[in-house]
Design a protein around this motif. Structure first.
Motif, PDB file in Angstrom:
ATOM      1  N   ALA A   1       0.861  -1.183   0.000  1.00 16.96           N
ATOM      2  CA  ALA A   1       0.000   0.000   0.000  1.00 16.96           C
ATOM      3  C   ALA A   1       0.896   1.233   0.000  1.00 16.96           C
ATOM      4  CB  ALA A   1      -0.880  -0.004   1.233  1.00 16.96           C
ATOM      5  N   TRP A   2       0.615   2.156  -0.925  1.00 20.01           N
ATOM      6  CA  TRP A   2       1.441   3.371  -1.045  1.00 20.01           C
ATOM      7  C   TRP A   2       0.705   4.604  -0.550  1.00 20.01           C
ATOM      8  CZ3 TRP A   2       6.479   2.690  -2.162  1.00 20.01           C
ATOM      9  CH2 TRP A   2       6.843   1.456  -2.730  1.00 20.01           C
ATOM     10  N   SER A   3      -0.549   4.450  -0.137  1.00 22.61           N
ATOM     11  CA  SER A   3      -1.279   5.598   0.410  1.00 22.61           C
ATOM     12  C   SER A   3      -2.122   5.092   1.572  1.00 22.61           C
ATOM     13  CB  SER A   3      -2.196   6.197  -0.668  1.00 22.61           C
ATOM     14  OG  SER A   3      -3.195   5.249  -1.003  1.00 22.61           O
ATOM     15  N   ASP A   4      -2.639   6.015   2.356  1.00 21.62           N
ATOM     16  CA  ASP A   4      -3.468   5.603   3.493  1.00 21.62           C
ATOM     17  C   ASP A   4      -4.723   4.901   3.000  1.00 21.62           C
ATOM     18  OD1 ASP A   4      -1.635   6.644   5.227  1.00 21.62           O
ATOM     19  OD2 ASP A   4      -2.601   8.631   5.283  1.00 21.62           O
ATOM     20  N   ASP A   5      -5.211   5.410   1.891  1.00 20.13           N
ATOM     21  CA  ASP A   5      -6.402   4.820   1.302  1.00 20.13           C
ATOM     22  C   ASP A   5      -6.163   3.347   0.948  1.00 20.13           C
ATOM     23  OD1 ASP A   5      -8.973   4.840   0.091  1.00 20.13           O
ATOM     24  OD2 ASP A   5      -7.955   4.976  -1.865  1.00 20.13           O
ATOM     25  N   GLU A   6      -5.012   3.104   0.320  1.00 25.07           N
ATOM     26  CA  GLU A   6      -4.685   1.720  -0.038  1.00 25.07           C
ATOM     27  C   GLU A   6      -4.448   0.889   1.214  1.00 25.07           C
ATOM     28  OE1 GLU A   6      -2.699   2.283  -4.475  1.00 25.07           O
ATOM     29  OE2 GLU A   6      -1.378   1.814  -2.786  1.00 25.07           O
ATOM     30  N   ALA A   7      -3.818   1.497   2.198  1.00 27.07           N
ATOM     31  CA  ALA A   7      -3.553   0.766   3.443  1.00 27.07           C
ATOM     32  C   ALA A   7      -4.873   0.315   4.078  1.00 27.07           C
ATOM     33  CB  ALA A   7      -2.757   1.640   4.408  1.00 27.07           C
ATOM     34  N   ASP A   8      -5.896   1.159   3.949  1.00 30.29           N
ATOM     35  CA  ASP A   8      -7.209   0.800   4.496  1.00 30.29           C
ATOM     36  C   ASP A   8      -7.788  -0.434   3.805  1.00 30.29           C
ATOM     37  OD1 ASP A   8      -7.097   2.854   6.217  1.00 30.29           O
ATOM     38  OD2 ASP A   8      -8.323   4.238   5.012  1.00 30.29           O
ATOM     39  N   ARG A   9      -7.420  -0.613   2.559  1.00 27.28           N
ATOM     40  CA  ARG A   9      -7.992  -1.737   1.806  1.00 27.28           C
ATOM     41  C   ARG A   9      -7.270  -3.054   2.066  1.00 27.28           C
ATOM     42  NH1 ARG A   9      -8.011   1.479  -3.264  1.00 27.28           N
ATOM     43  NH2 ARG A   9      -7.718  -0.429  -4.431  1.00 27.28           N
ATOM     44  N   LEU A  10      -6.146  -3.006   2.796  1.00 28.87           N
ATOM     45  CA  LEU A  10      -5.390  -4.241   3.050  1.00 28.87           C
ATOM     46  C   LEU A  10      -6.222  -5.246   3.853  1.00 28.87           C
ATOM     47  CD1 LEU A  10      -1.798  -2.876   3.777  1.00 28.87           C
ATOM     48  CD2 LEU A  10      -2.625  -3.989   1.694  1.00 28.87           C
ATOM     49  N   ASP A  11      -7.007  -4.714   4.796  1.00 31.77           N
ATOM     50  CA  ASP A  11      -7.880  -5.580   5.603  1.00 31.77           C
ATOM     51  C   ASP A  11      -8.703  -6.530   4.743  1.00 31.77           C
ATOM     52  OD1 ASP A  11      -7.448  -5.070   8.226  1.00 31.77           O
ATOM     53  OD2 ASP A  11      -8.728  -3.256   8.251  1.00 31.77           O
ATOM     54  N   GLY A  12      -9.369  -5.919   3.794  1.00 33.22           N
ATOM     55  CA  GLY A  12     -10.255  -6.685   2.909  1.00 33.22           C
ATOM     56  C   GLY A  12      -9.479  -7.733   2.119  1.00 33.22           C
ATOM     57  N   ILE A  13      -8.278  -7.364   1.689  1.00 38.05           N
ATOM     58  CA  ILE A  13      -7.463  -8.302   0.894  1.00 38.05           C
ATOM     59  C   ILE A  13      -7.055  -9.496   1.743  1.00 38.05           C
ATOM     60  CG2 ILE A  13      -5.265  -8.552  -0.332  1.00 38.05           C
ATOM     61  CD1 ILE A  13      -5.519  -5.570  -1.082  1.00 38.05           C
ATOM     62  N   LEU A  14      -6.686  -9.191   2.987  1.00 36.66           N
ATOM     63  CA  LEU A  14      -6.253 -10.273   3.875  1.00 36.66           C
ATOM     64  C   LEU A  14      -7.416 -11.226   4.182  1.00 36.66           C
ATOM     65  CD1 LEU A  14      -3.737 -11.256   5.330  1.00 36.66           C
ATOM     66  CD2 LEU A  14      -4.512 -10.033   7.367  1.00 36.66           C
ATOM     67  N   GLU A  15      -8.554 -10.620   4.404  1.00 38.36           N
ATOM     68  CA  GLU A  15      -9.740 -11.421   4.701  1.00 38.36           C
ATOM     69  C   GLU A  15     -10.053 -12.369   3.535  1.00 38.36           C
ATOM     70  OE1 GLU A  15     -14.258 -10.202   5.520  1.00 38.36           O
ATOM     71  OE2 GLU A  15     -12.762  -8.906   6.494  1.00 38.36           O
ATOM     72  N   LYS A  16      -9.996 -11.794   2.346  1.00 39.13           N
ATOM     73  CA  LYS A  16     -10.262 -12.590   1.153  1.00 39.13           C
ATOM     74  C   LYS A  16      -9.243 -13.722   1.018  1.00 39.13           C
ATOM     75  CE  LYS A  16     -11.498 -10.714  -3.217  1.00 39.13           C
ATOM     76  NZ  LYS A  16     -11.016 -10.015  -4.422  1.00 39.13           N
ATOM     77  N   ALA A  17      -7.975 -13.413   1.272  1.00 39.84           N
ATOM     78  CA  ALA A  17      -6.919 -14.423   1.177  1.00 39.84           C
ATOM     79  C   ALA A  17      -7.232 -15.594   2.113  1.00 39.84           C
ATOM     80  CB  ALA A  17      -5.570 -13.802   1.518  1.00 39.84           C
ATOM     81  N   HIS A  18      -7.626 -15.263   3.333  1.00 37.15           N
ATOM     82  CA  HIS A  18      -7.916 -16.332   4.300  1.00 37.15           C
ATOM     83  C   HIS A  18      -9.132 -17.128   3.875  1.00 37.15           C
ATOM     84  CE1 HIS A  18      -5.430 -14.070   7.566  1.00 37.15           C
ATOM     85  NE2 HIS A  18      -4.690 -14.661   6.648  1.00 37.15           N
ATOM     86  N   GLN A  19     -10.110 -16.414   3.345  1.00 31.46           N
ATOM     87  CA  GLN A  19     -11.316 -17.074   2.843  1.00 31.46           C
ATOM     88  C   GLN A  19     -10.964 -18.065   1.717  1.00 31.46           C
ATOM     89  OE1 GLN A  19     -13.989 -13.875   1.998  1.00 31.46           O
ATOM     90  NE2 GLN A  19     -15.648 -15.253   1.406  1.00 31.46           N
ATOM     91  N   ASN A  20      -9.947 -17.686   0.909  1.00 35.10           N
ATOM     92  CA  ASN A  20      -9.528 -18.533  -0.212  1.00 35.10           C
ATOM     93  C   ASN A  20      -8.546 -19.614   0.219  1.00 35.10           C
ATOM     94  OD1 ASN A  20     -11.128 -17.236  -2.038  1.00 35.10           O
ATOM     95  ND2 ASN A  20      -9.527 -15.880  -2.814  1.00 35.10           N
ATOM     96  N   GLY A  21      -8.358 -19.758   1.537  1.00 31.16           N
ATOM     97  CA  GLY A  21      -7.501 -20.831   2.037  1.00 31.16           C
ATOM     98  C   GLY A  21      -6.022 -20.496   2.025  1.00 31.16           C
ATOM     99  N   VAL A  22      -5.690 -19.243   1.734  1.00 32.02           N
ATOM    100  CA  VAL A  22      -4.272 -18.855   1.786  1.00 32.02           C
ATOM    101  C   VAL A  22      -4.005 -18.333   3.199  1.00 32.02           C
ATOM    102  CG1 VAL A  22      -2.455 -17.493   0.656  1.00 32.02           C
ATOM    103  CG2 VAL A  22      -4.394 -18.308  -0.671  1.00 32.02           C
ATOM    104  N   ASP A  23      -3.900 -19.301   4.145  1.00 28.19           N
ATOM    105  CA  ASP A  23      -3.865 -18.966   5.568  1.00 28.19           C
ATOM    106  C   ASP A  23      -2.578 -18.294   5.999  1.00 28.19           C
ATOM    107  OD1 ASP A  23      -6.314 -20.216   5.788  1.00 28.19           O
ATOM    108  OD2 ASP A  23      -5.377 -22.179   6.075  1.00 28.19           O
ATOM    109  N   ASP A  24      -1.514 -18.517   5.215  1.00 27.08           N
ATOM    110  CA  ASP A  24      -0.227 -17.971   5.647  1.00 27.08           C
ATOM    111  C   ASP A  24      -0.023 -16.514   5.199  1.00 27.08           C
ATOM    112  OD1 ASP A  24      -0.136 -18.706   3.026  1.00 27.08           O
ATOM    113  OD2 ASP A  24       1.753 -19.825   3.144  1.00 27.08           O
ATOM    114  N   ALA A  25      -1.012 -15.919   4.553  1.00 26.06           N
ATOM    115  CA  ALA A  25      -0.897 -14.496   4.213  1.00 26.06           C
ATOM    116  C   ALA A  25      -1.012 -13.678   5.499  1.00 26.06           C
ATOM    117  CB  ALA A  25      -1.996 -14.104   3.233  1.00 26.06           C
ATOM    118  N   LYS A  26      -0.114 -12.679   5.644  1.00 28.23           N
ATOM    119  CA  LYS A  26      -0.066 -11.917   6.899  1.00 28.23           C
ATOM    120  C   LYS A  26       0.205 -10.439   6.636  1.00 28.23           C
ATOM    121  CE  LYS A  26       1.363 -15.169  10.435  1.00 28.23           C
ATOM    122  NZ  LYS A  26       1.443 -16.410   9.610  1.00 28.23           N
ATOM    123  N   PHE A  27      -0.258  -9.603   7.555  1.00 24.89           N
ATOM    124  CA  PHE A  27       0.123  -8.188   7.531  1.00 24.89           C
ATOM    125  C   PHE A  27       1.612  -8.046   7.750  1.00 24.89           C
ATOM    126  CE2 PHE A  27      -4.257  -6.755   8.614  1.00 24.89           C
ATOM    127  CZ  PHE A  27      -4.358  -5.825   7.596  1.00 24.89           C
TER     128      PHE A  27
END
Ligand SMILES: Cc1cc2nc3c(=O)[nH]c(=O)nc-3n(C[C@H](O)[C@H](O)[C@H](O)COP(=O)(O)OP(=O)(O)OC[C@H]3O[C@@H](n4cnc5c(N)ncnc54)[C@H](O)[C@@H]3O)c2cc1C
Ligand SMILES: Cc1cc2nc3c(=O)[nH]c(=O)nc-3n(C[C@H](O)[C@H](O)[C@H](O)COP(=O)(O)OP(=O)(O)OC[C@H]3O[C@@H](n4cnc5c(N)ncnc54)[C@H](O)[C@@H]3O)c2cc1C
Lengths: 421, 476
Positions: free
Chosen positions: B106-132
């Motif tokens: 994330a290169w802006s605060d706006d993008e940083a805010d969207r990281l949550d959603g990406i991580l959630e989706k990753a876990h939902q897709n079974g990519v459990d080792d994705a981390k902040f």
């Protein structure tokens, strides 16, 4: 031409990477100076470098007092080298350079390690191809550089197109014209993005003589065609007007760059902008066991000039083996304080330490990025050391003399300045 | 309608096939492998002179985990299945894998805010080792990144693979196990008589029981031609890339991904299996399905983009540029449709993850096919082909005895390798085909040193030759 591959030894006094005019000259001279084992490592099946495929004169005035074509000249250089009992290893690529004079090689027999007391790197130059110029278009067949065209025509007797456009007007662009003429290829036009032809000599007359129109102030916009080139879209840099020239090929000529990738991925310093090796007035690299010479240090000069470089560098290497070069621990870096200057060489000066030290290059050689007119000078903190007025085009050699080094303070900071007129 | 005959066609029968696959892109190659290994008698038809010449010729070469795919989509399930199979078979097929991991930055605060959603989706897709991962930790991992970054997500199992040898070896394995490949052969029309498909091609008529369209950028057109309808429309989307020379390789380890938006995954920076660094792709909608041209302005903007992420790229030379065209459609997901009454399977819209998903797509299509009643007996012994090694992680020919010397110095391609690529079971049929098998001319000099030698070595092998004979020349 000899094409036997001598297996490389494990150890030698001086290893020379690249068997072009510079490398062969250095090798022959070192043997004549009495160095016992001198090895030239050449990755092609033949030594001789670029002149092998320059099927036109003039080559050899300085070295042989005669005028030869490139291939003939290359053969003469190789003969001389072999007569001097230099070990010539062909089909031998140096794949990495390591501290301590260690070279990793590969040959048709596989991998090999060679350790040398001194190493001279003279891997030459090449032209900037279409991709690195970020030119628009697809990737049809028929796009070459002068070097590739010459190798096809003179070494393999083949042609990649029949009516190409030649991009550039450096000296080498005229070699491209001659090569075309030789193979009965009819260039459609020669393009130059600035308002004057870059090459210095009478070659201005040449395109007229060969009936090839020269379009000045003209830039390539896009290559047309999918399988093979069908045309090129060009634009007038003054009016912005675009038009299409029908052709079946393009020669991207000139815009020379050092073939220095070996150095870039080694511990040796290269200029981050150009990739040229960083050397002192002896051709000595950041690691003093390594030297660089020939065209890779100053894209571009003639074969004869590179041959002279090789001879000079041989003397410096010889002196370095006997401890007679200026001090490697007192080197002044020359900073460049102008965005117009493309490169300078040498980029550092080793202070002599005493009067017995060998003399090195007499001049700093420069190239400009764009047509330039103004005052060039070299300064230290105590004031101006040398200065001159210049009026030049890109790719043309500019010289500035190196000041008397004995008078320089080891803590001096040197800077090259250019003030536009 | 008559009962469809579902008995197996014998392999010796060279005029009739169980399966005709149209298109030898990534998807067609994996499909040919899957069906052949299951025991079907397969014919692959490709209109280009060589395989992998459509959408599959220019991609980012990332083996995706599917962390950002739409959850529960066909795409996501194909990627997941494909990933597992790839890891299983890659050693046997001698396929390279660069275990780089990826950083979504994330290169802006706006993008940083969207990281949550990406991580959630990753876990939902079974990519459990994705981390902040925080900015400091990122810079410690990747010190060359611009310090303007805010934060990111680390996806450890996103890897880089070899985009050419991978489909090449899929197809080669199919061929070695009995499949046939016709190149330079275009399907022009076809008829299904209730039992058999008769396809009219530029090389004559061929017959098969089932047709699988893997026609990529021409998928909708082929559907129209053969079954008179298509479930999707191709909307070609071009992506351009810059390739930086070998010296840039040390500047990064991980795949650097941006926070994606609705339209595109955005500009990626990563290493390639060939020891280079790429920056791209752009995302440009266009009409043409085959114009993969690059454009100076776009390339310059990629350069700028790259330098804003890794400032040291400023001092690295660009070797090459290329473009690929994604077979995107009006839909977000893949468009895989089985027309059971016509023995026709359309595999379309494999937009931007086909390299990662191809094995999974093929498995899925086979499962669906056999569920409709077709059955084959797999051969007792499967052959695993040996291919030339062109990735930098493998032992290359120039390191071995008897290599006959290097022809392409920049990419260190030997004479023996070139000869091998021009002969064998699936010889290179064009310069591009030879490039993808050997890397020849693809380095910094782009043929300055080797194209003359190459033009002689390839004489008589290609439809479009590199050069022609002329009058002759005598030195002196
Ligand atoms: C297309 C073209 C046309 C030219 N035309 C002319 C002309 O008409 N007249 C003129 O005077 N000059 C011409 N030049 C300039 C040319 O550079 C010089 O003539 C001269 O060849 C330079 O000598 P050199 O020894 O520095 O390099 P080169 O002649 O380039 O020799 C370098 C050698 O190093 C070898 N080498 C490189 N890397 C390795 C490695 N890793 N391992 C082993 N070997 C390696 C190469 O194979 C090559 O043989 C031309 C240059 C080009 C590119
Ligand atoms: C810029 C870009 C970046 C990408 N990055 C990645 C990535 O990092 N990771 C990843 O997993 N995926 C990536 N992809 C996606 C991947 O490349 C595609 O999903 C894949 O190439 C699609 O393959 P395909 O076989 O469906 O299509 P194609 O490769 O187009 O194959 C279709 C073939 O069918 C042939 N054909 C068409 N019509 C006929 C006919 N009538 N007769 C005979 N033959 C015919 C064509 O000639 C063609 O060869 C990327 C794609 C692009 C463009």
């Amino acid at each position: 031409m000899i094409s036997r591959c001598e297996p490389p030894p494990r150890r030698c006094d001086v290893a020379i990477i690249g068997g072009g005019p510079a490398g062969l000259a250095a090798a022959t001279e070192l043997k004549n100076l009495g160095i016992a084992s001198v090895v030239v490592l050449e990755r092609e099946p033949q030594a001789g470098g670029i002149p092998r495929h320059c099927g036109h004169p003039p080559f050899g005035m300085r070295e042989f007092k005669r005028i030869y074509t490139g291939p003939h000249y290359a053969r003469r250089l190789v003969e001389r080298t072999l007569n001097a009992a230099v070990t010539l290893c062909l089909d031998t690529s140096v794949v990495s350079i390591e501290a301590g004079g260690v070279l990793q090689l590969t040959t048709p027999m596989g991998l090999h390690e060679l350790r040398a007391t001194r190493v001279i790197i003279c891997t030459g130059i090449r032209e900037t191809p279409r991709a690195a110029r970020l030119v628009s278009g697809q990737r049809p067949l028929g796009i070459t550089t002068t070097g590739a065209l010459q190798s096809m025509v003179y070494l393999q007797h083949k042609i990649p197109f029949e009516k190409p456009v030649i991009v550039g007007s450096e000296l080498v662009s005229f070699s491209a014209l001659l090569t075309c003429k030789h193979a009965k290829i009819r260039p459609v036009a020669m393009l130059e993005q600035y308002s004057r032809i870059t090459a210095r000599w009478g070659s201005q007359l040449l395109p007229g003589m060969l009936g090839v129109p020269v379009h000045l102030n003209t830039r390539v916009v896009e290559i047309l065609g999918q399988q093979r080139v069908s045309g090129v879209k060009v634009c007038d840099t003054k009016t912005g007007k675009a038009r299409v020239l029908e052709c079946d090929g393009l020669v991207f000529s000139g815009q020379f760059i050092a073939e220095s990738s070996l150095m870039r991925s080694s511990h040796l310093q290269t200029d981050p902008q150009t990739g040229n090796p960083v050397i002192d007035q002896y051709g000595r690299c950041s690691d003093p066991e390594f030297f660089a010479t020939g065209n890779m240090t100053h894209p571009v000069e003639t074969a004869g000039a590179c041959w002279s470089d090789g001879v000079q560098t041989a003397h410096h290497v010889y002196a370095s083996l006997s401890g007679l070069l200026g001090r490697q621990d007192q080197r002044l870096k020359i900073n460049v304080a102008s965005p117009h200057i493309k490169y300078i060489v040498p980029q550092m000066l080793s202070l002599p330490g005493n009067h017995t030290a060998q003399a090195g290059m007499k001049n700093i050689s420069l190239r400009f990025k764009n047509p330039s007119h103004g005052r060039l000078s070299m300064r230290s903190h105590s004031g101006e050391l040398v200065t001159k007025f210049i009026h030049t085009l890109p790719e043309r050699r500019v010289k500035l003399s190196i000041p008397e080094l004995l008078t320089l303070d080891p803590s001096a900071s040197l800077e090259i300045q250019f003030r536009e007129k | 309608m008559s009962q469809i005959d579902k008995t197996q066609v014998r392999e010796s029968d060279s005029s009739r096939y169980d399966i005709i696959i149209v298109g030898a892109g990534l998807v067609g190659c994996a499909m040919a492998r899957q069906f052949t290994l299951e025991g079907a008698h397969v014919l692959v038809i490709e209109k280009a002179a060589d395989i992998i010449d459509g959408a599959s010729k220019g991609n980012s070469a990332i083996l995706h985990t599917g962390f950002d795919a739409p959850p529960d989509s066909v795409e996501q399930s194909c990627i997941t299945q494909s990933y597992q199979e790839f890891i299983q078979i890659r050693k046997k097929l001698q396929l390279p894998l660069l275990k780089t991991g990826a950083l979504v930055l994330a290169w802006s605060d706006d993008e940083a805010d969207r990281l949550d959603g990406i991580l959630e989706k990753a876990h939902q897709n079974g990519v459990d080792d994705a981390k902040f991962i925080g900015a400091k930790a990122i810079l410690k991992k990747e010190p060359q990144l611009s310090d303007q970054l805010k934060a990111g997500i680390h996806v450890p199992r996103e890897y880089v693979i070899d985009p050419w040898t991978t489909p090449f070896v899929y197809m080669l394995q199919a061929i070695e196990n009995g499949a046939r490949l016709k190149r330079g052969c275009e399907v022009q029309s076809g008829k299904f008589d209730g039992q058999w498909w008769k396809l009219e091609t530029s090389q004559g008529t061929v017959q098969g029981r089932t047709v699988i369209s893997c026609a990529g950028l021409f998928g909708d057109l082929l559907d129209q031609q053969l079954i008179g309808t298509s479930a999707f429309h191709i909307r070609p989307r071009k992506g351009q890339f810059l390739v930086y020379d070998t010296s840039a390789y040390r500047l990064l380890h991980s795949i650097i991904l941006p926070v994606p938006n609705e339209i595109t995954k955005g500009v990626v920076i990563c290493r390639t299996a060939f020891g280079k660094v790429i920056v791209g792709p752009t995302a440009e909608e266009q009409e043409s399905r085959d114009d993969a041209s690059v454009d100076t302005a776009e390339l310059e903007s990629l350069r700028e983009k790259g330098e804003s992420i890794i400032p040291a790229l400023k001092f690295e030379p660009v070797n090459a540029t290329y473009a690929g065209i994604r077979p995107a459609t009006e839909f977000k997901d893949y468009c895989i449709k089985h027309y059971t009454d016509k023995n026709y399977i359309s595999v379309g819209g494999i937009r931007s993850t086909g390299l990662s998903a191809a094995l999974g797509i093929a498995k899925r299509v086979y499962a669906d096919y056999s569920a409709s009643g077709f059955n084959h007996t797999p051969a007792d012994k499967i052959k695993w082909p040996a291919v030339g090694q062109i990735a930098e992680t493998q032992i290359r020919d120039w390191q071995l005895q008897g290599n006959e010397g290097i022809v392409c110095h920049c990419e260190r391609v030997t004479r023996r390798e070139i000869k091998a690529a021009l002969t064998g079971k699936m010889p290179a049929a064009s310069l591009n085909g030879l490039k993808r098998r050997t890397r020849v001319t693809m380095g910094r000099c782009q043929g300055f040193y080797c194209s003359a030698q190459l033009s002689v070595m390839t004489e008589g092998y290609f439809d479009q030759s590199i050069s022609f004979q002329y009058g002759g020349y005598k030195d002196d």
